[in-house]
Write a protein that holds these residues in place. Structure first.
Motif, PDB file in Angstrom:
ATOM      1  N   GLU A 219       0.744  -1.083   0.116  1.00 31.90           N
ATOM      2  CA  GLU A 219      -0.026  -0.208   0.129  1.00 31.90           C
ATOM      3  C   GLU A 219       0.924   1.046  -0.076  1.00 31.90           C
ATOM      4  O   GLU A 219       2.173   1.175   0.193  1.00 31.90           O
ATOM      5  CB  GLU A 219      -0.802   0.223   1.290  1.00 31.90           C
ATOM      6  CG  GLU A 219      -1.878  -1.270   1.268  1.00 31.90           C
ATOM      7  CD  GLU A 219      -2.771  -1.366   0.285  1.00 31.90           C
ATOM      8  OE1 GLU A 219      -2.971  -0.063  -0.221  1.00 31.90           O
ATOM      9  OE2 GLU A 219      -3.639  -2.128   0.252  1.00 31.90           O
ATOM     10  N   TRP A 220       0.115   2.423  -0.103  1.00 31.77           N
ATOM     11  CA  TRP A 220       0.969   3.715  -0.155  1.00 31.77           C
ATOM     12  C   TRP A 220       1.287   3.721   1.340  1.00 31.77           C
ATOM     13  O   TRP A 220       0.749   3.694   2.292  1.00 31.77           O
ATOM     14  CB  TRP A 220       0.046   4.872  -0.733  1.00 31.77           C
ATOM     15  CG  TRP A 220      -0.138   4.743  -2.143  1.00 31.77           C
ATOM     16  CD1 TRP A 220      -1.285   4.342  -2.787  1.00 31.77           C
ATOM     17  CD2 TRP A 220       0.713   5.223  -3.129  1.00 31.77           C
ATOM     18  NE1 TRP A 220      -1.212   4.435  -4.172  1.00 31.77           N
ATOM     19  CE2 TRP A 220       0.281   5.152  -4.509  1.00 31.77           C
ATOM     20  CE3 TRP A 220       1.975   5.877  -3.180  1.00 31.77           C
ATOM     21  CZ2 TRP A 220       0.644   5.324  -5.624  1.00 31.77           C
ATOM     22  CZ3 TRP A 220       2.800   6.405  -4.317  1.00 31.77           C
ATOM     23  CH2 TRP A 220       2.128   6.010  -5.534  1.00 31.77           C
ATOM     24  N   ALA A 221       2.463   4.421   1.593  1.00 28.91           N
ATOM     25  CA  ALA A 221       3.002   4.661   2.869  1.00 28.91           C
ATOM     26  C   ALA A 221       2.472   5.709   3.596  1.00 28.91           C
ATOM     27  O   ALA A 221       2.404   5.992   4.696  1.00 28.91           O
ATOM     28  CB  ALA A 221       4.526   5.040   2.920  1.00 28.91           C
ATOM     29  N   VAL A 222       1.911   6.722   2.775  1.00 27.55           N
ATOM     30  CA  VAL A 222       1.213   7.840   3.326  1.00 27.55           C
ATOM     31  C   VAL A 222       0.229   8.141   2.544  1.00 27.55           C
ATOM     32  O   VAL A 222      -0.087   7.794   1.357  1.00 27.55           O
ATOM     33  CB  VAL A 222       2.296   9.126   3.224  1.00 27.55           C
ATOM     34  CG1 VAL A 222       3.358   8.807   4.372  1.00 27.55           C
ATOM     35  CG2 VAL A 222       2.733   9.435   1.868  1.00 27.55           C
TER      36      VAL A 222
END
Length: 222
Positions: A219-222
């Motif tokens: 997933e996207w980290a942020v």
């Protein structure tokens, strides 16, 4: 050496690594976590395959030879036409589980990068565009054939594996695509050919990275 032969030598060990990735191994054996298959199928249907179809259409639009344009237009049409089937496959997976997690309409990091890579190729040149699409075109044939041969019929994913291979004469399409790549390779300079080989290698690495992203549910980290 033809460009196809040169790329085949590069592709062979990479395809072997892709097919032995835990994602594909788990799919064949039925040990893959359902969330990993959902991740792959959803990202493939909503982002990777549509990007591939659009990139084919873009390459067709700048093809100088009519037969190349015809091949790519036909492939783009067939790929767009496969999207309802992929959507139906997602519905089937969703019926067997309750997928949780972020909105699947958002492309995940590797998927976003791979889709952008395919779409950007034709902005450089026709040859760069088709070589950018070759890994997905070619590796899909290898992986599909391998799944059909080695999937455990007792695997809980056997029905999904059965519907995964593309319909029609896909092998004939791949061979025609490779013939087109060979024509481009014969016409370009040594420096341009080297750049095409490098481009192919990046695309091939994305094929492995997509399997890894699905395995890890990246997933996207942020």
């Amino acid at each position: 050496m033809t460009l196809r032969a040169e790329l085949s030598a590069i592709a062979e060990p990479l395809v072997a690594k892709v097919m032995e990735h835990p994602f594909w191994t788990g799919l064949r054996e039925g040990t893959l976590p359902p969330s990993s298959l959902w991740y792959f199928a959803e990202q493939d249907a909503r982002h990777v395959v549509p990007a591939y179809a659009r990139a084919l259409a873009r390459c067709a639009g700048i093809a100088e030879r009519d037969e190349h344009g015809e091949l790519l237009c036909s492939a783009a049409t067939a790929t767009f036409g496969s999207l309802p089937k992929l959507a139906a496959g997602l519905s089937g997976l969703a019926a067997g589980q309750s997928p949780a997690g972020p909105d699947g309409t958002v492309a995940r990091p590797v998927v976003h990068a791979y889709a952008s890579f395919m779409l950007a190729g034709s902005t450089v040149s026709f040859a760069t565009g088709i070589v950018s699409l070759l890994p997905m075109t070619w590796f899909h044939l290898f992986v599909s054939n391998d799944l059909q041969k080695r999937c455990d019929p007792r695997s809980r994913y056997a029905s999904w594996v059965e519907q995964y291979p593309p319909g029609g004469d896909y092998e004939g399409y791949v061979n025609a695509f490779l013939a087109m790549v060979d024509e481009m390779g014969a016409q370009c300079s040594a420096a341009d050919r080297s750049r095409l080989v490098d481009r192919f290698l990046v695309g091939a690495r994305y094929e492995w990275a997509f399997a890894e992203a699905a395995w890890q549910r990246q997933e996207w980290a942020v």
